[in-house]
Design a protein around this motif. Structure first.
Motif, PDB file in Angstrom:
ATOM      1  N   TYR A  36     -41.440 -19.288  -5.206  1.00 32.79           N
ATOM      2  CA  TYR A  36     -40.970 -19.372  -4.067  1.00 32.79           C
ATOM      3  C   TYR A  36     -40.591 -18.572  -3.176  1.00 32.79           C
ATOM      4  CZ  TYR A  36     -40.151 -23.777  -6.671  1.00 32.79           C
ATOM      5  OH  TYR A  36     -40.392 -25.154  -7.549  1.00 32.79           O
ATOM      6  N   PRO A  37     -41.472 -18.104  -2.216  1.00 26.29           N
ATOM      7  CA  PRO A  37     -41.347 -16.699  -1.523  1.00 26.29           C
ATOM      8  C   PRO A  37     -39.913 -16.709  -0.781  1.00 26.29           C
ATOM      9  CG  PRO A  37     -43.372 -17.711  -1.017  1.00 26.29           C
ATOM     10  CD  PRO A  37     -42.666 -18.638  -1.995  1.00 26.29           C
ATOM     11  N   ALA A  38     -39.326 -17.945  -0.365  1.00 26.25           N
ATOM     12  CA  ALA A  38     -38.143 -17.939   0.405  1.00 26.25           C
ATOM     13  C   ALA A  38     -36.574 -18.090  -0.714  1.00 26.25           C
ATOM     14  CB  ALA A  38     -37.991 -19.272   1.379  1.00 26.25           C
ATOM     15  N   HIS A  39     -36.979 -17.894  -1.872  1.00 26.60           N
ATOM     16  CA  HIS A  39     -35.925 -18.230  -2.996  1.00 26.60           C
ATOM     17  C   HIS A  39     -34.874 -17.078  -2.674  1.00 26.60           C
ATOM     18  CE1 HIS A  39     -33.862 -18.475  -6.873  1.00 26.60           C
ATOM     19  NE2 HIS A  39     -34.476 -19.493  -6.856  1.00 26.60           N
ATOM     20  N   ARG A  40     -33.656 -17.653  -2.751  1.00 26.18           N
ATOM     21  CA  ARG A  40     -32.383 -16.572  -2.365  1.00 26.18           C
ATOM     22  C   ARG A  40     -32.149 -15.705  -3.493  1.00 26.18           C
ATOM     23  NH1 ARG A  40     -28.395 -16.984  -5.563  1.00 26.18           N
ATOM     24  NH2 ARG A  40     -27.594 -19.005  -6.363  1.00 26.18           N
ATOM     25  N   PRO A  41     -31.725 -14.503  -3.093  1.00 23.15           N
ATOM     26  CA  PRO A  41     -31.633 -13.711  -4.162  1.00 23.15           C
ATOM     27  C   PRO A  41     -30.586 -13.805  -5.131  1.00 23.15           C
ATOM     28  CG  PRO A  41     -31.136 -12.548  -1.958  1.00 23.15           C
ATOM     29  CD  PRO A  41     -31.240 -14.117  -1.701  1.00 23.15           C
ATOM     30  N   PHE A  42     -30.942 -13.570  -6.454  1.00 26.46           N
ATOM     31  CA  PHE A  42     -29.915 -13.744  -7.722  1.00 26.46           C
ATOM     32  C   PHE A  42     -28.978 -12.622  -7.617  1.00 26.46           C
ATOM     33  CE2 PHE A  42     -33.690 -15.799  -9.206  1.00 26.46           C
ATOM     34  CZ  PHE A  42     -33.215 -17.146  -9.749  1.00 26.46           C
ATOM     35  N   THR A  43     -27.652 -13.078  -7.880  1.00 28.97           N
ATOM     36  CA  THR A  43     -26.647 -11.944  -8.208  1.00 28.97           C
ATOM     37  C   THR A  43     -26.780 -11.267  -9.373  1.00 28.97           C
ATOM     38  OG1 THR A  43     -24.998 -13.478  -8.929  1.00 28.97           O
ATOM     39  CG2 THR A  43     -24.979 -13.449  -6.691  1.00 28.97           C
ATOM     40  N   ALA A  44     -26.167 -10.408  -9.605  1.00 29.42           N
ATOM     41  CA  ALA A  44     -26.273  -9.528 -10.850  1.00 29.42           C
ATOM     42  C   ALA A  44     -25.818 -10.296 -12.058  1.00 29.42           C
ATOM     43  CB  ALA A  44     -25.371  -8.126 -10.871  1.00 29.42           C
ATOM     44  N   PRO A  45     -24.614 -11.169 -11.988  1.00 33.96           N
ATOM     45  CA  PRO A  45     -24.074 -12.038 -13.172  1.00 33.96           C
ATOM     46  C   PRO A  45     -25.367 -13.235 -13.330  1.00 33.96           C
ATOM     47  CG  PRO A  45     -22.418 -11.653 -11.479  1.00 33.96           C
ATOM     48  CD  PRO A  45     -23.715 -11.005 -11.014  1.00 33.96           C
ATOM     49  N   GLU A  46     -25.769 -13.634 -12.335  1.00 35.21           N
ATOM     50  CA  GLU A  46     -26.843 -14.851 -12.503  1.00 35.21           C
ATOM     51  C   GLU A  46     -27.964 -14.489 -13.198  1.00 35.21           C
ATOM     52  OE1 GLU A  46     -25.729 -17.325  -8.291  1.00 35.21           O
ATOM     53  OE2 GLU A  46     -27.208 -15.925  -8.404  1.00 35.21           O
ATOM     54  N   ALA A  47     -28.287 -13.086 -12.859  1.00 33.83           N
ATOM     55  CA  ALA A  47     -29.712 -12.430 -13.307  1.00 33.83           C
ATOM     56  C   ALA A  47     -29.349 -12.144 -14.742  1.00 33.83           C
ATOM     57  CB  ALA A  47     -30.101 -11.319 -12.600  1.00 33.83           C
ATOM     58  N   GLU A  48     -28.246 -11.730 -15.086  1.00 32.23           N
ATOM     59  CA  GLU A  48     -28.028 -11.313 -16.531  1.00 32.23           C
ATOM     60  C   GLU A  48     -27.903 -12.680 -17.398  1.00 32.23           C
ATOM     61  OE1 GLU A  48     -24.426  -9.375 -18.918  1.00 32.23           O
ATOM     62  OE2 GLU A  48     -24.783  -8.694 -16.674  1.00 32.23           O
ATOM     63  N   GLU A  49     -27.669 -13.761 -16.778  1.00 35.10           N
ATOM     64  CA  GLU A  49     -27.459 -15.057 -17.622  1.00 35.10           C
ATOM     65  C   GLU A  49     -29.093 -15.521 -17.626  1.00 35.10           C
ATOM     66  OE1 GLU A  49     -25.130 -18.188 -15.679  1.00 35.10           O
ATOM     67  OE2 GLU A  49     -25.810 -19.750 -17.185  1.00 35.10           O
ATOM     68  N   LEU A  50     -29.748 -15.249 -16.658  1.00 36.96           N
ATOM     69  CA  LEU A  50     -31.081 -15.812 -16.583  1.00 36.96           C
ATOM     70  C   LEU A  50     -31.943 -14.994 -17.597  1.00 36.96           C
ATOM     71  CD1 LEU A  50     -33.048 -17.925 -15.139  1.00 36.96           C
ATOM     72  CD2 LEU A  50     -33.393 -16.325 -13.645  1.00 36.96           C
ATOM     73  N   ALA A  51     -31.626 -13.702 -17.539  1.00 38.89           N
ATOM     74  CA  ALA A  51     -32.654 -12.929 -18.543  1.00 38.89           C
ATOM     75  C   ALA A  51     -32.205 -13.344 -20.093  1.00 38.89           C
ATOM     76  CB  ALA A  51     -31.882 -11.432 -18.602  1.00 38.89           C
TER      77      ALA A  51
END
Ligand SMILES: [Zn+2]
Length: 175
Positions: A36-51
């Protein structure tokens, strides 16, 4: 999307080299934007949970690659439970009605956890279960979904396919 997240967010080996995602929020955003080229940026806490979710999704690919679909199914059922995965029709942002695989009010990483787990469950529960794979090239553990017509994919990328071909050619040339 599941493949993008697993390959962007889980450490291991990538195309012959050790791989660690450097900055998680950038890696997560880049992974999402592959689809999804227009996907909004993930925040650091979101990215940590996603990882954390991505590590668990990787374990499903690894079980299938080891021909242990019982373990893959058990892992997926836990992921589906933990992310409260369930189909729900939604309409928002001017889009027509479409199917989500998570309920309202979850975190963005949790919602992706529900969607990605559902996607893998649909594949694992079909005749195409063995289409989930882990790259078989040396020093690479990136995952893939084989969507080729005859289902003969073994590598994460043409880069790995070419590495293996070149190594085989060199081995033959030496003999
Ligand atoms: Zn590879």
């Amino acid at each position: 999307m599941t493949v993008s997240f697993v390959n962007a967010l889980t450490p291991g080996m990538r195309r012959g080299r050790p791989f660690t995602p450097a900055v998680l929020d950038e890696a997560a955003t880049a992974g999402a934007r592959e689809i999804y080229p227009a996907h909004r940026p993930f925040t650091a806490p979101e990215a940590e949970e996603l990882a954390g979710v991505a590590v668990r999704l990787r374990a499903v690919f690894e079980a299938v690659a080891a021909e242990d679909n019982d373990t893959a199914a058990a892992r997926l059922n836990r992921l589906l439970d933990d992310h409260n995965a369930r189909p729900r029709l939604d309409r928002h942002d001017g889009e027509p009605w479409h199917l989500h695989f998570h309920g309202p009010g979850g975190t963005v990483a949790g919602d992706w956890g529900a969607s990605c787990s559902t996607a893998l469950a649909i594949v694992l529960g079909s005749e195409f279960a063995d289409r989930l794979g882990v790259c078989t090239a040396p020093a690479c553990d990136r995952v893939y979904v084989d969507v080729s017509r005859n289902g003969t994919k073994r590598f994460c990328s043409t880069a790995c396919q070419n590495r293996v071909k070149t190594a085989a050619f060199r081995a033959r040339a030496k003999n």
